[in-house]
Scaffold this active site. Structure first.
Site, PDB file in Angstrom:
ATOM      1  N   ASP A 185       9.892  -9.654   4.227  1.00 22.85           N
ATOM      2  CA  ASP A 185       9.022  -8.486   4.132  1.00 22.85           C
ATOM      3  C   ASP A 185       7.998  -8.738   3.035  1.00 22.85           C
ATOM      4  O   ASP A 185       8.239  -8.477   1.862  1.00 22.85           O
ATOM      5  CB  ASP A 185       9.848  -7.237   3.835  1.00 22.85           C
ATOM      6  CG  ASP A 185       9.001  -5.959   3.893  1.00 22.85           C
ATOM      7  OD1 ASP A 185       7.755  -6.071   3.840  1.00 22.85           O
ATOM      8  OD2 ASP A 185       9.585  -4.866   3.994  1.00 22.85           O
ATOM      9  N   HIS A 190       4.812  -3.988  -2.608  1.00 22.22           N
ATOM     10  CA  HIS A 190       6.029  -4.118  -3.408  1.00 22.22           C
ATOM     11  C   HIS A 190       5.900  -5.140  -4.544  1.00 22.22           C
ATOM     12  O   HIS A 190       6.860  -5.341  -5.290  1.00 22.22           O
ATOM     13  CB  HIS A 190       7.206  -4.494  -2.511  1.00 22.22           C
ATOM     14  CG  HIS A 190       7.477  -3.465  -1.464  1.00 22.22           C
ATOM     15  ND1 HIS A 190       7.891  -2.195  -1.764  1.00 22.22           N
ATOM     16  CD2 HIS A 190       7.387  -3.521  -0.103  1.00 22.22           C
ATOM     17  CE1 HIS A 190       8.042  -1.500  -0.646  1.00 22.22           C
ATOM     18  NE2 HIS A 190       7.745  -2.277   0.363  1.00 22.22           N
TER      19      HIS A 190
END
Length: 282
Positions: A185, A190
């Protein structure tokens, strides 16, 4: 591939079958990404002891369907949030595996200011069905297309009126997201402060699926004695963001033989994983 606007017409859309392969290196890296430590989790991060595979690793090959949906549907990456995640295991995941993954869109909801899209995937290897996953994506700014609103966030979110049977605390690390993203991911929200600000956030924050994996480790340890063969299913809704360095507190209520209600919180009491349930062998 043609990208489609978000609408109820997407329900039932199937994605091309993909072949996903992993090795023990991948499963050990995933275990480190969700906080496994040598002192307590050696069986999951050392090939000399197997390794065993964390059941929540199913979200990695199962996430192929999420990728398929993002390629097939018009949406902006910085506006995406993971809404819910569920997995069902038919057998323990092998440390080295090859599966064919099929995926389809299962629901599309119009929340007004946002859209919610659900996707299901099924992973099969040479021995048959191995896992099923279901996930939803919350797409901010994409609502108002005229679809049904769907279920509300609080539906079914009822905890037993008693103290939890088990409480587990796992600390997270400042570099947790940098490790977890290496399992696939790569959403920059993030890790990249500038990209996070584009999405309206003050700073990068932990992957929802990393939180899911950390709570899943607590479920595996406390309800399955760290035996992946006893882990049947696990679901939850991502209720809030987790900052790197937060403590994740997993609260577990046994409700019947082989079933439990789970809630994930931060150390300061914010609920981050709600409407969560687990099934396990007894």
């Amino acid at each position: 591939m043609t990208r489609h606007p978000i609408s109820p017409d997407l329900v039932g859309l199937e994605f091309p079958v993909s072949t996903e392969t992993w090795s023990s290196k991948d499963t050990m890296l995933y275990a480190l990404g969700v906080g496994a430590r040598p002192a307590a989790d050696l069986d999951f991060i050392y090939e000399g002891r197997g390794p065993k595979v964390l059941p929540t690793y199913a979200v990695i090959p199962g996430g192929t369907a999420l990728g398929g949906m993002m390629r097939a549907v018009e949406m902006r990456l910085e506006m995406l949030l993971h809404g819910e995640q569920a997995i069902e295991l038919f057998r323990p995941l092998p440390p080295d595996g090859t599966v064919e993954v099929t995926g389809r869109i299962t629901e599309v909801w119009d929340k007004g200011k946002a859209a919610v899209l659900g996707v299901e995937s099924l992973g099969r290897d040479a021995d048959g069905d191995l896992f099923r996953t279901h996930a939803t994506l919350f797409v901010r700014g994409a609502g108002g297309f005229g679809g049904e609103r769907g279920p509300s966030a609080g539906d079914g979110d009822t905890l037993p009126d008693r103290a939890p049977d088990i409480v587990v605390r796992f600390d997270t690390r400042p570099e947790q997201g940098a490790i977890y993203r290496l399992s696939g991911d790569r959403n920059p929200i993030h890790i990249d402060p500038a990209f996070a600000k584009m999405g309206g956030f003050d700073a990068p924050f932990m992957h929802g699926l990393c939180t899911y994996g950390i709570v899943g480790r607590a479920v595996l340890r406390e309800l399955c004695a760290d035996d992946p063969a006893a882990f049947r299913a696990f679901q939850g809704r991502f209720a809030d963001r987790v900052a790197y360095g937060d403590t994740i507190v997993t609260k577990i209520w046994r409700t019947s033989d082989g079933e439990a209600i789970i809630q994930g919180e931060t150390g300061d009491g914010r609920i981050v994983l709600s409407q969560s349930k687990a099934k396990f062998a007894v």
